[in-house]
Design a protein around this motif. Structure first.
Motif, short mmCIF file in Angstrom:
data_model
loop_
_atom_site.label_atom_id
_atom_site.label_comp_id
_atom_site.label_asym_id
_atom_site.label_seq_id
_atom_site.Cartn_x
_atom_site.Cartn_y
_atom_site.Cartn_z
N CYS A 156 -4.22 -1.99 -0.48
CA CYS A 156 -5.98 -1.00 0.09
C CYS A 156 -6.33 -2.45 0.53
N PHE A 157 -6.53 -3.25 -0.44
CA PHE A 157 -7.43 -4.61 -0.33
C PHE A 157 -7.14 -4.57 1.45
N ALA A 158 -6.20 -4.79 1.92
CA ALA A 158 -5.61 -5.37 3.43
C ALA A 158 -6.01 -3.83 4.44
N THR A 180 6.21 6.00 1.15
CA THR A 180 4.64 6.96 1.52
C THR A 180 3.44 6.09 1.28
N LEU A 181 3.79 4.47 1.07
CA LEU A 181 2.78 4.21 1.13
C LEU A 181 2.86 3.17 2.79
N PHE A 182 3.68 2.79 2.85
CA PHE A 182 4.28 2.58 4.19
C PHE A 182 3.14 3.57 5.40
N CYS A 183 4.25 4.93 4.90
CA CYS A 183 4.07 5.38 6.23
C CYS A 183 2.52 5.10 6.25
N GLY A 184 2.04 5.80 4.77
CA GLY A 184 0.23 5.64 5.09
C GLY A 184 -0.81 4.63 5.73
N SER A 185 -0.46 3.43 5.25
CA SER A 185 -0.57 2.31 5.78
C SER A 185 -0.68 1.87 7.62
N LEU A 186 0.34 2.19 8.15
CA LEU A 186 0.17 2.30 9.94
C LEU A 186 -1.29 3.08 9.84
N GLY A 215 -1.27 -5.75 5.00
CA GLY A 215 -1.64 -4.47 3.50
C GLY A 215 -0.13 -4.36 4.70
N VAL A 216 0.13 -3.92 5.33
CA VAL A 216 1.28 -3.33 6.22
C VAL A 216 2.53 -3.88 5.52
#
Length: 472
Positions: free
Chosen positions: A23-25, A77-83, A185-186
């Motif tokens: 989330c930082f990145a 879920t995090l990977f998809c969200g970071s994109l 971050g991704v």
């Protein structure tokens, strides 16, 4: 039973730190751009339209994001969200070069859906992985690292701004720097462990159940929608991002680009300090969990009243029609008062968000349920933000905006107090807890669970997990 190190890679706090740096990145860079005023576009109307669409889709996706997380796991879920954050920063970059409004609005819509996924997985990890006695610290760690991303982004923008003499001349280099950090971050999303490999310091596993099926998640989601405690928290959820459009709009109205950059840096520092204070209070005060929560609520109420009362006093002479001969710069004497108000806003924001998360974590320790709670929180929160951005886009008078923000926050506090009043001192006695006596390397490090919901677990283990807190 062997006690596991708090900072081992398989520990909850290590996983919280990893998701914090994701989330930082990603979100941190998005926040840094937003803190420049008008979302970095220098067009408050376009920014409001984009954000209204973003938060509307954020709200809709948030309703099902918890179920997505429970089916596919937090890492995917995090990977998809970071994109979505990478796409949005790319769209801002293109906008500065080609002024393509449609692409920015489209990227905002995609980001709304992706952000719901990222924040739901983050909430699940932050709330369900740590021990009950560490949940305040978990929020503090996350919020401090996350806002350090905003701080770094703000410092990048401030340094470039002061060197070049304005944002207009340096937008390309600013967005290149932000985009590079987001891609880091991704990549970091793949460093997170699945929940069934995370072992708490008392030897308990976070989760051993298989992921839910779609049908199971549909029924569970309907049950969450009828949860009385969550319903009482709806006003708090709705108000928790309602203040951002007003604060961003008044900063854009009053401050020049250098002052907005300084405000972005100071905002992040205030958020970090506020989170650290709240985390200590909610975890370390020598009293029952309910009383710690009530102390956190009292602190949040006091900061809200003081900051918004001062903000309303400062706001009264400023209207939409106010014309500035020259906007306030960071080295002007007039900068001191609004900057002080913004600092109080930032502390209050950290207190408000942290208290909302802590309350959800106090209701249950079940990662499946907490994923749905986090999704619901972000859905309602984003619905509130969408309404707030729509209000600002239609140029509702500033005094009406701040009155709505203040009123909604004050309205939410009694309901939050009702939930806090009824929370248990611990949920370990009523929820299943799984202990691990040994971890065997079988078939590529398969974890063998030898003890499930053991009611005769050693007293040391139960105390270390927080279920035997001293009654005060």
């Amino acid at each position: 039973m062997k006690v596991h190190s708090s900072w081992r890679y398989t520990s909850p706090l290590c996983q919280v730190v990893l998701v914090s740096f994701v989330c930082f990145a990603t979100v941190g860079m998005f926040s840094a751009v937003s803190n420049l005023g008008a979302g970095g576009t220098q067009s408050i109307t376009l920014s409001n339209i984009t954000n209204a669409i973003l938060y509307a889709l954020f709200a809709l996706t948030g309703l099902v994001a918890g179920s997505f997380n429970n089916i596919f796991g937090p890492r995917v879920t995090l990977f998809c969200g970071s994109l979505g954050y990478a796409l949005y920063l790319a769209a801002l970059w293109v906008y500065q070069e080609k002024a393509q409004d449609w692409f920015l609005i489209f990227s905002g819509a995609v980001l709304g859906m992706c952000a719901a996924l990222l924040w739901t997985a983050q909430g699940c990890i932050m709330l369900s992985y740590p021990l009950e006695s560490e949940k305040g610290r978990s929020f503090s760690i996350f919020w401090a690292i996350f806002n350090s991303g905003s701080l770094m982004g703000g410092l990048i923008a401030l340094g470039i701004n002061l060197k070049a003499g304005g944002l207009d001349a340096v937008k390309v280099s600013t967005y290149i720097a932000f985009f590079a950090v987001i891609m880091v971050g991704v990549a970091l999303t793949w460093t997170l462990l699945p929940p069934n490999r995370v072992v708490r310091t008392d030897g308990t596993l976070v989760k051993i159940q298989k992921s839910n099926t779609v049908r199971e998640e549909v029924y569970a989601l309907l049950s969450t929608l009828k949860n009385k405690q969550i319903m009482l928290l709806i006003p708090m959820f709705f108000a928790s991002n309602f203040f951002y459009p007003y604060q961003g709009s008044i900063a854009f109205k009053s401050f020049d680009s250098s002052a907005r950059s300084v405000n972005g840096v100071v905002k992040s520092v205030g958020q970090i300090l506020g989170a650290l204070i709240l985390g200590f209070l909610l975890d370390k005060l020598p009293m029952q969990r309910r009383n710690r929560g009530l102390c956190g609520l009292a602190l949040t109420v006091v900061f809200t009243i003081v900051s918004y009362s001062w903000g309303i006093k400062y706001q009264i002479p400023i209207t939409r029609a106010t014309k500035w001969e020259r906007k306030i710069s960071y080295n002007d004497a007039a900068f001191a008062e609004p900057m002080s108000i913004f600092i109080l806003y930032d502390f209050g924001d950290a207190f408000y968000q942290g208290l909302a998360y802590w309350i959800m974590g106090a209701i249950t320790n079940d990662p499946f349920e907490l994923a749905r709670f986090a999704g619901m929180y972000k859905a309602v929160q984003s619905a509130g933000a969408a309404v707030a951005f729509a209000m600002d886009a239609t140029e509702v008078p500033y005094i009406n905006e701040i009155a709505a923000v203040f009123g909604l926050m004050m309205f939410s506090f009694p309901f939050a107090g009702m939930v806090i009043w009824n929370i248990r001192d611990s949920n370990y006695e009523v929820e299943k807890v799984v202990y691990v006596d040994e971890v065997a390397a079988e078939n590529n490090n398969t974890i063998a669970v030898l003890e499930t919901a053991n009611p005769n677990a050693p007293a040391f283990d139960r105390q270390s997990s927080g279920s035997s807190e001293k009654k005060m």
